[in-house]
Scaffold this motif. Structure first.
Motif, PDB file in Angstrom:
ATOM      1  N   ASN A   1       0.818  -1.241   0.132  1.00 29.94           N
ATOM      2  CA  ASN A   1      -0.053  -0.361  -0.242  1.00 29.94           C
ATOM      3  C   ASN A   1       0.800   1.457  -0.274  1.00 29.94           C
ATOM      4  OD1 ASN A   1      -3.068  -1.341  -0.456  1.00 29.94           O
ATOM      5  ND2 ASN A   1      -2.787  -1.385   2.242  1.00 29.94           N
ATOM      6  N   CYS A   2       2.035   1.673   0.588  1.00 25.84           N
ATOM      7  CA  CYS A   2       2.986   2.218   0.470  1.00 25.84           C
ATOM      8  C   CYS A   2       3.619   2.861  -0.366  1.00 25.84           C
ATOM      9  CB  CYS A   2       3.742   1.712   1.846  1.00 25.84           C
ATOM     10  SG  CYS A   2       5.092   1.080   1.794  1.00 25.84           S
ATOM     11  N   GLU A   3       3.932   1.578  -1.087  1.00 22.00           N
ATOM     12  CA  GLU A   3       5.131   1.779  -2.583  1.00 22.00           C
ATOM     13  C   GLU A   3       4.557   2.922  -3.304  1.00 22.00           C
ATOM     14  OE1 GLU A   3       5.686  -1.149  -7.053  1.00 22.00           O
ATOM     15  OE2 GLU A   3       4.947  -2.075  -4.912  1.00 22.00           O
ATOM     16  N   SER A   4       6.530   3.402  -3.832  1.00 26.20           N
ATOM     17  CA  SER A   4       6.011   4.711  -3.860  1.00 26.20           C
ATOM     18  C   SER A   4       7.719   4.791  -4.668  1.00 26.20           C
ATOM     19  CB  SER A   4       6.538   6.006  -2.957  1.00 26.20           C
ATOM     20  OG  SER A   4       5.678   6.134  -1.466  1.00 26.20           O
ATOM     21  N   GLY A   5       7.384   6.470  -6.074  1.00 30.33           N
ATOM     22  CA  GLY A   5       8.726   6.139  -7.024  1.00 30.33           C
ATOM     23  C   GLY A   5       9.428   6.836  -6.176  1.00 30.33           C
ATOM     24  N   VAL A   6      10.901   5.835  -6.931  1.00 28.28           N
ATOM     25  CA  VAL A   6      12.382   6.911  -5.663  1.00 28.28           C
ATOM     26  C   VAL A   6      12.681   7.411  -7.384  1.00 28.28           C
ATOM     27  CG1 VAL A   6      14.431   6.365  -5.085  1.00 28.28           C
ATOM     28  CG2 VAL A   6      12.132   5.261  -4.220  1.00 28.28           C
ATOM     29  N   ILE A   7      12.817   8.743  -7.091  1.00 24.07           N
ATOM     30  CA  ILE A   7      13.318   9.983  -8.467  1.00 24.07           C
ATOM     31  C   ILE A   7      14.726   9.603  -8.275  1.00 24.07           C
ATOM     32  CG2 ILE A   7      13.421  12.071  -8.981  1.00 24.07           C
ATOM     33  CD1 ILE A   7      10.289  12.153  -7.833  1.00 24.07           C
ATOM     34  N   SER A   8      15.754   9.857  -6.536  1.00 25.54           N
ATOM     35  CA  SER A   8      16.926   9.476  -5.963  1.00 25.54           C
ATOM     36  C   SER A   8      17.240   9.488  -5.283  1.00 25.54           C
ATOM     37  CB  SER A   8      17.586  10.981  -6.606  1.00 25.54           C
ATOM     38  OG  SER A   8      17.644  11.733  -5.887  1.00 25.54           O
ATOM     39  N   GLY A   9      18.472   8.749  -4.940  1.00 20.65           N
ATOM     40  CA  GLY A   9      19.277   8.247  -3.789  1.00 20.65           C
ATOM     41  C   GLY A   9      18.717   6.782  -3.155  1.00 20.65           C
ATOM     42  N   GLU A  10      19.729   6.721  -2.533  1.00 20.01           N
ATOM     43  CA  GLU A  10      19.412   5.065  -1.598  1.00 20.01           C
ATOM     44  C   GLU A  10      18.500   4.281  -0.282  1.00 20.01           C
ATOM     45  OE1 GLU A  10      21.395   2.359  -3.501  1.00 20.01           O
ATOM     46  OE2 GLU A  10      21.970   4.188  -4.712  1.00 20.01           O
TER      47      GLU A  10
ATOM     48  N   SER B   1      10.140  -3.265  -7.950  1.00 22.04           N
ATOM     49  CA  SER B   1      11.438  -2.638  -8.323  1.00 22.04           C
ATOM     50  C   SER B   1      12.588  -1.390  -8.045  1.00 22.04           C
ATOM     51  CB  SER B   1      10.590  -2.017 -10.210  1.00 22.04           C
ATOM     52  OG  SER B   1      10.451  -1.168  -9.503  1.00 22.04           O
ATOM     53  N   SER B   2      13.560  -1.686  -7.961  1.00 20.21           N
ATOM     54  CA  SER B   2      14.521  -0.934  -8.693  1.00 20.21           C
ATOM     55  C   SER B   2      13.953   0.770  -8.245  1.00 20.21           C
ATOM     56  CB  SER B   2      15.410  -0.823  -8.849  1.00 20.21           C
ATOM     57  OG  SER B   2      16.255  -0.541 -10.116  1.00 20.21           O
ATOM     58  N   ASP B   3      13.125   1.481  -8.327  1.00 19.95           N
ATOM     59  CA  ASP B   3      12.942   2.585  -8.306  1.00 19.95           C
ATOM     60  C   ASP B   3      11.458   3.022  -7.920  1.00 19.95           C
ATOM     61  OD1 ASP B   3      11.447   0.468 -10.845  1.00 19.95           O
ATOM     62  OD2 ASP B   3      10.772   2.600 -11.738  1.00 19.95           O
ATOM     63  N   ARG B   4      11.126   1.990  -7.579  1.00 18.14           N
ATOM     64  CA  ARG B   4       9.985   1.889  -5.826  1.00 18.14           C
ATOM     65  C   ARG B   4      11.061   1.573  -4.811  1.00 18.14           C
ATOM     66  NH1 ARG B   4       6.499   4.005  -8.644  1.00 18.14           N
ATOM     67  NH2 ARG B   4       4.813   3.645  -7.336  1.00 18.14           N
ATOM     68  N   ALA B   5       9.972   2.301  -3.842  1.00 13.95           N
ATOM     69  CA  ALA B   5      10.369   1.966  -2.963  1.00 13.95           C
ATOM     70  C   ALA B   5       8.583   1.917  -1.395  1.00 13.95           C
ATOM     71  CB  ALA B   5      11.516   3.203  -1.804  1.00 13.95           C
ATOM     72  N   LEU B   6       9.234   0.684  -0.527  1.00 16.19           N
ATOM     73  CA  LEU B   6       7.485   0.516   0.514  1.00 16.19           C
ATOM     74  C   LEU B   6       8.368   1.140   1.341  1.00 16.19           C
ATOM     75  CD1 LEU B   6       7.755  -3.206  -0.133  1.00 16.19           C
ATOM     76  CD2 LEU B   6       6.612  -1.589  -0.907  1.00 16.19           C
ATOM     77  N   ILE B   7       8.362   1.606   1.348  1.00 12.37           N
ATOM     78  CA  ILE B   7       8.441   3.579   3.074  1.00 12.37           C
ATOM     79  C   ILE B   7       7.759   3.351   4.187  1.00 12.37           C
ATOM     80  CG2 ILE B   7       8.507   5.131   1.106  1.00 12.37           C
ATOM     81  CD1 ILE B   7       6.176   6.285   2.164  1.00 12.37           C
ATOM     82  N   CYS B   8       7.097   1.716   3.678  1.00  9.85           N
ATOM     83  CA  CYS B   8       6.417   1.736   5.601  1.00  9.85           C
ATOM     84  C   CYS B   8       7.843   1.061   6.087  1.00  9.85           C
ATOM     85  CB  CYS B   8       5.434   1.210   5.479  1.00  9.85           C
ATOM     86  SG  CYS B   8       5.995  -0.569   4.708  1.00  9.85           S
ATOM     87  N   CYS B   9       9.197   0.497   5.472  1.00 13.66           N
ATOM     88  CA  CYS B   9      10.466  -0.437   6.138  1.00 13.66           C
ATOM     89  C   CYS B   9      11.590  -0.090   6.039  1.00 13.66           C
ATOM     90  CB  CYS B   9      10.052  -1.855   5.677  1.00 13.66           C
ATOM     91  SG  CYS B   9       9.877  -2.318   4.138  1.00 13.66           S
ATOM     92  N   ALA B  10      11.493   0.943   4.877  1.00 13.40           N
ATOM     93  CA  ALA B  10      12.907   2.054   4.166  1.00 13.40           C
ATOM     94  C   ALA B  10      13.428   2.172   4.652  1.00 13.40           C
ATOM     95  CB  ALA B  10      12.557   2.539   2.707  1.00 13.40           C
TER      96      ALA B  10
END
Length: 52
Positions: A12-21, A33-42
């Motif tokens: 549900n929290c999957e978001s796009g990653v524009i830049s950063g690690e 995928s590598s250009d997405r993030a699960l921000i609940c546990c990232a």
């Protein structure tokens, strides 16, 4: 931002990653995928820009 599980299971929290690690804690069972993030546990390991 919507979330439900706080462990990277529901996506549900999957978001796009524009830049950063980032790293995950805990590691998601079904990682995005590598250009997405699960921000609940990232956790950012550098400056990060997200596409919310």
């Amino acid at each position: 931002m919507r979330w439900s599980c706080r462990s990277g299971v529901c996506h549900n929290c999957e978001s796009g990653v524009i830049s950063g690690e980032l790293k995950y804690s805990p590691e998601p069972i079904d990682p995005p995928s590598s250009d997405r993030a699960l921000i609940c546990c990232a956790c950012p390991t550098s400056d990060i820009e997200l596409d919310l």
